[in-house]
Scaffold this active site. Structure first.
Site, PDB file in Angstrom:
ATOM      1  N   ASP A 121      -8.336 -98.502  44.715  1.00 57.94           N
ATOM      2  CA  ASP A 121      -7.515 -97.205  44.716  1.00 57.94           C
ATOM      3  C   ASP A 121      -7.011 -97.214  45.990  1.00 57.94           C
ATOM      4  OD1 ASP A 121      -6.674 -94.669  44.873  1.00 57.94           O
ATOM      5  OD2 ASP A 121      -8.666 -93.870  44.187  1.00 57.94           O
TER       6      ASP A 121
ATOM      7  N   TRP B 295     -14.216 -89.886  45.815  1.00 62.41           N
ATOM      8  CA  TRP B 295     -13.396 -90.644  45.076  1.00 62.41           C
ATOM      9  C   TRP B 295     -13.925 -91.907  44.141  1.00 62.41           C
ATOM     10  CZ3 TRP B 295     -10.317 -86.920  43.284  1.00 62.41           C
ATOM     11  CH2 TRP B 295      -9.963 -86.158  44.144  1.00 62.41           C
TER      12      TRP B 295
ATOM     13  N   LYS C 272       0.981 -88.937  48.811  1.00 62.55           N
ATOM     14  CA  LYS C 272       0.413 -89.083  50.153  1.00 62.55           C
ATOM     15  C   LYS C 272       1.371 -89.711  51.089  1.00 62.55           C
ATOM     16  CE  LYS C 272      -4.277 -88.695  48.449  1.00 62.55           C
ATOM     17  NZ  LYS C 272      -4.582 -87.120  48.804  1.00 62.55           N
TER      18      LYS C 272
END
Length: 367
Positions: free
Chosen positions: A171, A102, A195
């Site tokens: 992030d 990511w 999540k």
């Protein structure tokens, strides 16, 4: 109904009390005769939902008055572009620390917009660790420094955030709200909700107001953070149901003792699985190095792919869902986000121990 033992990486498990509450209110929200999904985002009922969700998140995460909370769309992937569009100007350089797939994707988007610089990377060691500050290149003079706080695919996590010479952008899609944070360290942080915060559809951004206001994106009004700061995230129709669900999850989080209580529980869950791996006599091998292990995603392998396939098949027969490793690297992964109950993790640890006993002659050759 028997609930699945859900270890999916995202969208992930939601607290059962939250789902039950949403079920009760689904067709008749607070006696209105309507679902929250049917209401105007300009009406008083949704306005209360929106405001309460922001206030709960501010209190839970101890967000200082210097920062503002935004509810946006497009997931964390949209933020990969929005961050450099707003803060990476001509003649400047943005820094990135690579700790997994990511962070690589975030870097790739920034490279399309301007000049970038890799401050540190653990790619050569297959992303098994978080780079030590002593291994960083000079991060002074950067427009910002971007990190990914938890790496779902490789199972590593930043447990401490070191001081930087550049505005820090993070992030936090896979570990937001899982532990206390000093928000003042960050110029901006963002997280997809699916999540730890709620269902997919809403992305939380926490931005330093003055730092953000001093930048502007001339390419697109919609992709300019200041547009959303000025309109309280109501420039366009927000993902109303996702924000409603986020609010319920935050209320549940308060009942768990806030970020302190959740951090204690998450550490206990992680230790159960890491102890099982470390005491398996080489049968299970964790991907992350000591000190970098994630409390959100426990990644591990068995001695060979055939055994992993058998392990995952038998686990599925016992009701365990989502234990497959990411398709890019395979192996096994247990995602143990906030809503995953301790009892489910205890059952998984017991299953792993029994499975190990049934294969006494197998282990990694180098252990």
């Amino acid at each position: 109904m028997v609930r699945a033992l859900n270890f999916s990486a995202g969208p992930a498990a939601l607290p059962l009390p939250v789902l039950e509450r949403a079920q009760q209110e689904f067709v008749n929200f607070k006696g209105t005769g309507m679902s929250i999904m049917e209401m105007s985002h300009r009406g008083k009922h949704y306005d209360a939902v929106h405001s309460e969700a922001k206030q709960r998140l501010k209190q839970l995460m101890n967000v200082p008055d210097t920062h503002e909370i935004l509810f946006l769309q497009g997931g964390a992937s949209m933020q990969f572009s929005m961050v450099p569009l707003n803060f990476l100007k001509e003649g400047s350089t943005a820094g990135y620390i690579l700790t997994g797939s990511w962070s690589e994707k975030a870097l790739q988007e920034a490279e399309r917009i301007g000049k970038t610089f890799i401050v540190a990377s653990s790619k050569e060691s297959k992303y098994r660790s978080i780079p030590s500050k002593s291994d960083w290149k000079d991060d002074s003079g950067l427009s910002y420094l971007h990190i990914t706080s938890n790496n779902t695919i490789y199972g590593t996590q930043w447990h401490e955030f070191p001081e930087t010479n550049a505005p820090l952008v993070a992030d936090m899609s896979s570990d937001i709200l899982s532990r206390p944070l000093d928000i003042s360290k960050f110029a901006l942080l963002y997280a997809g909700a699916q999540k730890n915060l709620g269902p997919s559809g809403v992305t939380v951004v926490i931005a330093h107001k003055e730092w953000t206001a001093s930048h502007s994106n001339s390419l697109s009004k919609f992709l300019d953070y200041n547009t959303h700061l000025k309109t309280d995230s109501l420039y366009n129709t927000p993902p109303t149901f996702s924000i409603y669900m986020l609010g319920l999850v935050l209320e549940w989080a308060e009942e768990q003792g806030g970020t302190d209580g959740l951090a204690t529980l998450n550490k206990e869950k992680a230790e159960l699985l890491y102890d099982c791996i470390e005491n398996s006599g080489g049968f299970y091998r964790g991907h992350a190095e000591k000190g970098s292990e994630s409390h959100m995603n426990v990644t591990f392998n068995l001695p060979d792919q055939e055994l992993e396939k058998d392990f995952l098949g038998k686990a599925a027969n016992e009701g365990f869902i989502g234990l497959n490793g990411h398709r890019s690297i395979g192996g096994c992964r247990a995602s143990i986000y906030n809503a995953v109950p301790l009892e489910a993790v205890e059952k998984l640890a017991d299953f792993m121990k029994v499975y190990r006993k049934n294969h006494p002659s197998r282990s990694f050759s180098f252990q």
